[in-house]
Design a protein around this motif. Structure first.
Motif, PDB file in Angstrom:
ATOM      1  N   ALA A 189      61.237  -1.179 -12.720  1.00 41.62           N
ATOM      2  CA  ALA A 189      60.007  -1.667 -13.360  1.00 41.62           C
ATOM      3  C   ALA A 189      58.776  -1.406 -12.490  1.00 41.62           C
ATOM      4  O   ALA A 189      57.745  -0.923 -12.981  1.00 41.62           O
ATOM      5  N   LEU A 190      58.882  -1.698 -11.201  1.00 41.87           N
ATOM      6  CA  LEU A 190      57.736  -1.466 -10.309  1.00 41.87           C
ATOM      7  C   LEU A 190      57.445   0.024 -10.161  1.00 41.87           C
ATOM      8  O   LEU A 190      56.272   0.432 -10.111  1.00 41.87           O
ATOM      9  N   GLY A 194      47.741   4.181  -3.418  1.00 42.33           N
ATOM     10  CA  GLY A 194      48.344   4.335  -2.096  1.00 42.33           C
ATOM     11  C   GLY A 194      48.470   3.007  -1.368  1.00 42.33           C
ATOM     12  O   GLY A 194      49.495   2.730  -0.735  1.00 42.33           O
ATOM     13  N   VAL A 195      47.442   2.169  -1.474  1.00 38.82           N
ATOM     14  CA  VAL A 195      47.487   0.851  -0.827  1.00 38.82           C
ATOM     15  C   VAL A 195      48.552  -0.026  -1.481  1.00 38.82           C
ATOM     16  O   VAL A 195      49.293  -0.741  -0.807  1.00 38.82           O
ATOM     17  N   VAL A 196      48.627   0.024  -2.815  1.00 35.76           N
ATOM     18  CA  VAL A 196      49.617  -0.776  -3.537  1.00 35.76           C
ATOM     19  C   VAL A 196      51.029  -0.358  -3.146  1.00 35.76           C
ATOM     20  O   VAL A 196      51.912  -1.198  -2.934  1.00 35.76           O
ATOM     21  N   ARG A 197      51.263   0.938  -3.033  1.00 35.00           N
ATOM     22  CA  ARG A 197      52.589   1.413  -2.633  1.00 35.00           C
ATOM     23  C   ARG A 197      52.936   0.933  -1.238  1.00 35.00           C
ATOM     24  O   ARG A 197      54.082   0.517  -0.973  1.00 35.00           O
ATOM     25  N   LEU A 198      51.976   0.980  -0.343  1.00 38.24           N
ATOM     26  CA  LEU A 198      52.217   0.527   1.021  1.00 38.24           C
ATOM     27  C   LEU A 198      52.563  -0.963   1.048  1.00 38.24           C
ATOM     28  O   LEU A 198      53.489  -1.388   1.762  1.00 38.24           O
ATOM     29  N   LEU A 251      53.876  -2.707  -1.385  1.00 38.49           N
ATOM     30  CA  LEU A 251      55.169  -2.918  -2.021  1.00 38.49           C
ATOM     31  C   LEU A 251      56.326  -2.575  -1.088  1.00 38.49           C
ATOM     32  O   LEU A 251      57.383  -3.210  -1.135  1.00 38.49           O
ATOM     33  N   ILE A 252      56.135  -1.583  -0.243  1.00 41.94           N
ATOM     34  CA  ILE A 252      57.205  -1.127   0.634  1.00 41.94           C
ATOM     35  C   ILE A 252      57.303  -1.979   1.898  1.00 41.94           C
ATOM     36  O   ILE A 252      58.378  -2.117   2.490  1.00 41.94           O
ATOM     37  N   SER A 253      56.215  -2.597   2.315  1.00 46.22           N
ATOM     38  CA  SER A 253      56.172  -3.291   3.603  1.00 46.22           C
ATOM     39  C   SER A 253      57.223  -4.388   3.785  1.00 46.22           C
ATOM     40  O   SER A 253      57.712  -4.572   4.907  1.00 46.22           O
TER      41      SER A 253
END
Length: 285
Positions: free
Chosen positions: A85-86, A98-102, A104-106
């Motif tokens: 879903a994400l 790019g910030v959102v992906r970072l 989410l992964i952190s």
């Protein structure tokens, strides 16, 4: 000579890897067959299968196995469904992606004990935790998560940490998907759910299989979250096989029974691996 040269060059690495795996296994088998309790050094000798019998007949054994399977299955379902879903949500370009992906992964890079402490004190504390404040804001009674829902709390901690891993894998898989197929499906009148069912999910099949396999290998040995947050309790409510082995080894000081439990965990992991390898193999065909 040239034919055997690569094998000769690889021999030191292969031998080292073999010894690194086989020596601990042989020692574990040896300790599982003898009496070796640190609190009873005078009781030694061959124990046969009594250590295995003691571990399997432990009152906590059945609960630990069930909790292990519940933790494993629940965390995998949450991470796979949530990860897909994400990944779909942030697949299309948008400002700040790019910030959102970072962000989410952190969470995946947070150490398990730190993750457990954060959820235990900052999120799930029944007095000053974030969830308690939310409950009070809506006029509800705060929940003592680690006491009333200990296994569910551990599942939340583990799933939160592994969700970014699944999301990252699925994002990578979606980037390799043919956009021409999706455009053709839209032009033919396919709805979003039809595209998801017949194009996106089949494309993610291999990635889902890999995520399930990797997560199952690691989640069978979840320990830090349980030890830090619930200590296996209340009672045995959040005890899994890994924590039961810890209790036998370090709380009861019985290395023999703990070694028998470790071999049981190895057998359980291999049974799971057989099904996973078959599943991954089908997706790779």
């Amino acid at each position: 000579m040239n034919r055997f040269l690569p094998r000769i060059l690889l021999a030191p690495a292969v031998i080292t890897l073999f010894l690194w795996m086989i020596v601990p296994l042989v020692m574990t088998i040896y300790f599982s067959l003898i009496r070796y309790n640190l609190m009873q050094p005078d009781q030694t000798g061959f124990a046969g299968l009594s250590n295995y019998e003691f571990f399997i007949t432990d009152p906590s054994f059945a609960t630990a196995v069930i909790n292990t399977l519940l933790l494993l299955g629940s965390a995998i379902i949450v991470t796979v469904v949530g990860g897909v879903a994400l990944a779909l949500l942030i697949d299309d370009p948008f400002p700040g992606r790019g910030v959102v992906r970072l962000l989410l992964i952190s969470p995946f890079f947070v150490m398990p004990p730190v993750n457990a402490l954060m959820w235990k004190h900052m999120m799930m504390n029944p007095i000053y935790g974030v969830l308690a404040q939310v409950w009070q804001f809506f006029g509800a009674e705060p929940v003592d998560w680690l006491t009333d829902l200990p296994l569910f709390s551990v599942i939340v901690m583990v799933a939160w940490q592994w969700l970014p891993f699944a999301t990252l894998i699925f994002i990578t898989a979606l980037q390799s998907m043919s956009r021409e197929q999706l455009e053709a499906a839209r032009m033919d009148g396919a709805s979003y759910l039809q595209q998801l069912r017949y194009l996106v999910l089949p494309h993610l099949g291999r990635s889902i299989a890999v995520v399930v396999m990797i997560e199952m290998i690691f989640l069978l040995g979840v320990f830090a979250e349980i030890y830090t947050s619930t200590a296996g309790g209340p009672g045995d409510a959040s005890t899994n096989v890994a924590f039961l082995i810890f209790k036998q080894a370090l709380l009861n000081f019985d290395a023999g029974v703990a070694s028998a439990g470790a071999l049981f965990a190895v057998v359980l992991a291999n049974i799971a691996a057989v099904f996973l390898i078959r599943m991954v193999g089908k997706n790779l065909d």
